[in-house]
Design a protein around this motif. Structure first.
Motif, PDB file in Angstrom:
ATOM      1  N   VAL A 239      38.015  34.238  52.522  1.00 55.36           N
ATOM      2  CA  VAL A 239      37.969  35.227  51.437  1.00 55.36           C
ATOM      3  C   VAL A 239      38.642  36.523  51.858  1.00 55.36           C
ATOM      4  N   LYS A 240      38.330  36.994  53.060  1.00 56.27           N
ATOM      5  CA  LYS A 240      38.894  38.272  53.510  1.00 56.27           C
ATOM      6  C   LYS A 240      40.401  38.175  53.733  1.00 56.27           C
ATOM      7  N   GLN A 241      40.867  37.016  54.175  1.00 52.21           N
ATOM      8  CA  GLN A 241      42.312  36.834  54.311  1.00 52.21           C
ATOM      9  C   GLN A 241      42.998  36.881  52.946  1.00 52.21           C
ATOM     10  N   ALA A 242      42.363  36.283  51.941  1.00 52.64           N
ATOM     11  CA  ALA A 242      42.925  36.315  50.591  1.00 52.64           C
ATOM     12  C   ALA A 242      42.980  37.740  50.063  1.00 52.64           C
ATOM     13  N   VAL A 243      41.948  38.524  50.328  1.00 54.30           N
ATOM     14  CA  VAL A 243      41.930  39.926  49.896  1.00 54.30           C
ATOM     15  C   VAL A 243      43.055  40.693  50.581  1.00 54.30           C
ATOM     16  N   ALA A 244      43.255  40.438  51.894  1.00 54.83           N
ATOM     17  CA  ALA A 244      44.304  41.143  52.631  1.00 54.83           C
ATOM     18  C   ALA A 244      45.679  40.862  52.038  1.00 54.83           C
ATOM     19  N   GLN A 245      45.884  39.661  51.520  1.00 55.98           N
ATOM     20  CA  GLN A 245      47.186  39.298  50.968  1.00 55.98           C
ATOM     21  C   GLN A 245      47.501  40.051  49.679  1.00 55.98           C
ATOM     22  N   ILE A 246      46.491  40.442  48.928  1.00 56.25           N
ATOM     23  CA  ILE A 246      46.764  41.181  47.689  1.00 56.25           C
ATOM     24  C   ILE A 246      46.416  42.665  47.848  1.00 56.25           C
ATOM     25  N   GLU A 247      46.222  43.121  49.089  1.00 57.15           N
ATOM     26  CA  GLU A 247      45.841  44.513  49.328  1.00 57.15           C
ATOM     27  C   GLU A 247      46.828  45.510  48.728  1.00 57.15           C
ATOM     28  N   PRO A 248      48.157  45.280  48.857  1.00 52.55           N
ATOM     29  CA  PRO A 248      49.089  46.237  48.229  1.00 52.55           C
ATOM     30  C   PRO A 248      48.875  46.366  46.722  1.00 52.55           C
ATOM     31  N   GLU A 249      48.602  45.259  46.054  1.00 54.14           N
ATOM     32  CA  GLU A 249      48.355  45.307  44.610  1.00 54.14           C
ATOM     33  C   GLU A 249      47.079  46.084  44.308  1.00 54.14           C
ATOM     34  N   ASN A 253      46.736  49.668  42.123  1.00 51.12           N
ATOM     35  CA  ASN A 253      45.841  49.779  40.967  1.00 51.12           C
ATOM     36  C   ASN A 253      44.597  50.612  41.265  1.00 51.12           C
ATOM     37  N   GLN A 254      44.505  51.099  42.511  1.00 52.67           N
ATOM     38  CA  GLN A 254      43.334  51.882  42.929  1.00 52.67           C
ATOM     39  C   GLN A 254      42.042  51.088  42.678  1.00 52.67           C
ATOM     40  N   GLN A 255      42.119  49.796  42.943  1.00 53.41           N
ATOM     41  CA  GLN A 255      40.965  48.907  42.759  1.00 53.41           C
ATOM     42  C   GLN A 255      40.296  48.646  44.105  1.00 53.41           C
ATOM     43  N   ARG A 256      39.013  48.360  44.064  1.00 61.34           N
ATOM     44  CA  ARG A 256      38.265  48.125  45.294  1.00 61.34           C
ATOM     45  C   ARG A 256      37.537  46.787  45.196  1.00 61.34           C
ATOM     46  N   ILE A 257      37.211  46.243  46.359  1.00 59.68           N
ATOM     47  CA  ILE A 257      36.524  44.957  46.462  1.00 59.68           C
ATOM     48  C   ILE A 257      35.086  45.190  46.909  1.00 59.68           C
ATOM     49  N   ALA A 258      34.149  44.564  46.210  1.00 65.14           N
ATOM     50  CA  ALA A 258      32.737  44.572  46.607  1.00 65.14           C
ATOM     51  C   ALA A 258      32.379  43.167  47.061  1.00 65.14           C
ATOM     52  N   TYR A 259      31.781  43.037  48.244  1.00 62.68           N
ATOM     53  CA  TYR A 259      31.444  41.748  48.819  1.00 62.68           C
ATOM     54  C   TYR A 259      29.949  41.464  48.682  1.00 62.68           C
ATOM     55  N   ASP A 260      29.642  40.222  48.338  1.00 58.91           N
ATOM     56  CA  ASP A 260      28.252  39.739  48.353  1.00 58.91           C
ATOM     57  C   ASP A 260      28.306  38.321  48.922  1.00 58.91           C
ATOM     58  N   LEU A 261      28.343  38.226  50.260  1.00 49.02           N
ATOM     59  CA  LEU A 261      28.621  36.966  50.930  1.00 49.02           C
ATOM     60  C   LEU A 261      27.372  36.426  51.609  1.00 49.02           C
ATOM     61  N   ALA A 286      42.876  41.226  39.501  1.00 51.01           N
ATOM     62  CA  ALA A 286      43.506  42.535  39.657  1.00 51.01           C
ATOM     63  C   ALA A 286      44.451  42.835  38.501  1.00 51.01           C
ATOM     64  N   ARG A 287      45.197  41.837  38.060  1.00 41.46           N
ATOM     65  CA  ARG A 287      46.159  42.045  36.963  1.00 41.46           C
ATOM     66  C   ARG A 287      45.475  42.409  35.663  1.00 41.46           C
ATOM     67  N   HIS A 288      44.308  41.820  35.421  1.00 43.16           N
ATOM     68  CA  HIS A 288      43.674  41.973  34.119  1.00 43.16           C
ATOM     69  C   HIS A 288      42.486  42.942  34.144  1.00 43.16           C
ATOM     70  N   SER A 289      42.423  43.747  35.184  1.00 42.67           N
ATOM     71  CA  SER A 289      41.364  44.756  35.276  1.00 42.67           C
ATOM     72  C   SER A 289      41.988  46.151  35.235  1.00 42.67           C
ATOM     73  N   PRO A 290      41.302  47.145  34.710  1.00 45.20           N
ATOM     74  CA  PRO A 290      41.851  48.510  34.629  1.00 45.20           C
ATOM     75  C   PRO A 290      41.940  49.171  35.997  1.00 45.20           C
ATOM     76  N   GLN A 291      42.750  50.187  36.073  1.00 37.67           N
ATOM     77  CA  GLN A 291      42.861  50.934  37.321  1.00 37.67           C
ATOM     78  C   GLN A 291      41.522  51.544  37.688  1.00 37.67           C
ATOM     79  N   GLY A 292      41.268  51.593  39.000  1.00 44.48           N
ATOM     80  CA  GLY A 292      40.038  52.201  39.484  1.00 44.48           C
ATOM     81  C   GLY A 292      38.810  51.328  39.336  1.00 44.48           C
ATOM     82  N   SER A 293      38.970  50.081  38.896  1.00 42.28           N
ATOM     83  CA  SER A 293      37.815  49.203  38.678  1.00 42.28           C
ATOM     84  C   SER A 293      37.436  48.484  39.965  1.00 42.28           C
ATOM     85  N   GLU A 294      36.336  47.772  39.886  1.00 37.83           N
ATOM     86  CA  GLU A 294      35.801  47.054  41.045  1.00 37.83           C
ATOM     87  C   GLU A 294      35.829  45.553  40.786  1.00 37.83           C
TER      88      GLU A 294
END
Length: 386
Positions: A239-249, A253-261, A286-294
């Protein structure tokens, strides 16, 4: 009756033939023959449903005649008529001519009528079964031909995409090289007006390359050209590797990731394919969420199943899209002039290969969730391997 059945009766005594005609002509079409040779000619010339033959006839016996009839067409039932208690003849009739029944002469009209009716019922069922068998055979042939055509079609699609992919990669590599060179020159001059153009070129090049990779993987999976490479997979790391791959996106979008693992994270899976699925689901979120969302990533373990959920705070899926979410090239308007394309279709194929499931639903509080469920395959321990 509608006289839909034709009966052939062979007997060398004319009186017996006349009696048979008079008795049954109102119910059936009656054909009569005074000897076996004439009977065979009639049987081959007419559409006969039931054959009765006297046993003791000059030239060819009733058993021999019925045996010849059986060789020509085994469908119609056969009845042997005999005035003698000839056990050998009856046994031969059963074994060689496969008769339905034998009838003693002189016959009892009522009993003979019932025997004829029973024989025709059996024959009718045989014809019906044969018709159903023939129909099923034809449908099976058509289905097999359809399967062959489908396999050929899949092969053509696979070969075609390989050619397209090869032809597109050459200009794509040239485009990527030119973009990198332009980017290096622009970085030397921060005031250059080409910076924005470089970003557009780089983004478009990356998008085209990702499309090619997705299309290749989907075609390989559908053409069954890919074999799962099951290995120990740490879900949290994946999961964390997948997040790292889209980190620039996410940063754009000023979006953040919340983990519940959850703690239970090891399983057997094709980590490369599963990682692609998680990355593409995150990319869609990420594409279909507004800027600054979680965006929330949640993993859970229950009833021997591992689940990975990605929830966003976007507008959710319109109902027509939700019904067809994992099909290839869903182009419905999602309210943001976006389309789902290939990535969720790839996810469905990968989960099918793992014996798992992919589902999506809108959240009551807004946004949507895509959920992947895997059957938990425990990683073999050193003891079990031994």
């Amino acid at each position: 009756m509608d006289k839909r059945f034709t009966i052939l009766y062979v007997d060398d005594e004319q009186g017996n033939l006349n009696a048979f005609r008079i008795t049954f002509r109102r119910d059936y079409n009656i054909l009569l023959a005074e000897n076996a040779e004439e009977g065979l000619r009639l049987f081959e010339a007419e559409d006969v449903d039931l054959v009765l033959s006297d046993q003791r006839m000059p030239g060819m016996s009733g058993v021999e005649f019925l045996e010849r009839v059986c060789e020509i067409n085994p469908g119609p039932c056969r009845i042997l008529v005999t005035a003698y208690s000839d056990i050998d003849a009856i046994q031969n009739a059963v074994n060689r001519a496969n008769i339905f029944k034998y009838v003693r002469k002189p016959w009892d009209t009522e009993k003979l009528a019932k025997t004829i009716e029973q024989a025709l019922d059996v024959y009718g069922l045989r014809k019906m079964n044969q018709a159903l068998h023939d129909e099923l055979s034809e449908k099976n042939k058509a289905l097999e031909q359809a399967n062959v055509s489908l396999r050929e079609s899949d092969q053509l699609k696979y070969d075609f995409l390989k050619i397209i992919s090869h032809e597109m990669r050459t200009p794509l590599n040239g485009l990527r090289g030119a973009t990198q060179l332009l980017k290096i020159n622009s970085e030397r001059d921060p005031s250059s007006q080409n910076n924005e153009l470089v970003n557009v070129l780089e983004s478009s090049t990356n998008r085209l390359e990702q499309f090619l990779l997705l299309a290749e993987r989907i075609t390989s999976l559908k053409a069954k050209r890919y074999t799962l490479e099951l290995q120990e997979t740490q879900i949290v790391d994946l999961v964390k590797q997948a997040v790292a791959q889209i980190e620039p996106e996410l940063e754009r979008n000023q979006q953040r990731i919340a983990y519940d693992l959850c703690a239970e994270t090891h399983t057997l899976a094709d980590s490369q394919l599963l990682g692609i699925c998680v990355r593409e689901i995150l990319h869609n979120a990420a594409r279909h969420s507004p800027q600054g969302s979680e965006i929330t990533i949640r993993t859970s373990f229950r009833d021997d199943q591992l689940s990975i959920e990605v929830s966003d705070q976007g507008g959710g899926f319109p109902e027509p899209v939700l019904r067809n979410l994992f099909k290839i090239f869903i182009r419905e308007d999602l309210g943001q002039d976006q389309a789902l394309g290939l990535n969720l279709a790839l996810t469905k194929l990968v989960m099918d290969l793992h014996g798992g499931a992919a589902e999506a639903f809108n959240n009551p509080s807004g946004g949507a969730t895509v959920k992947l469920t895997l059957k938990h395959a425990p990683v073999p321990t050193e003891t079990s391997k031994a």
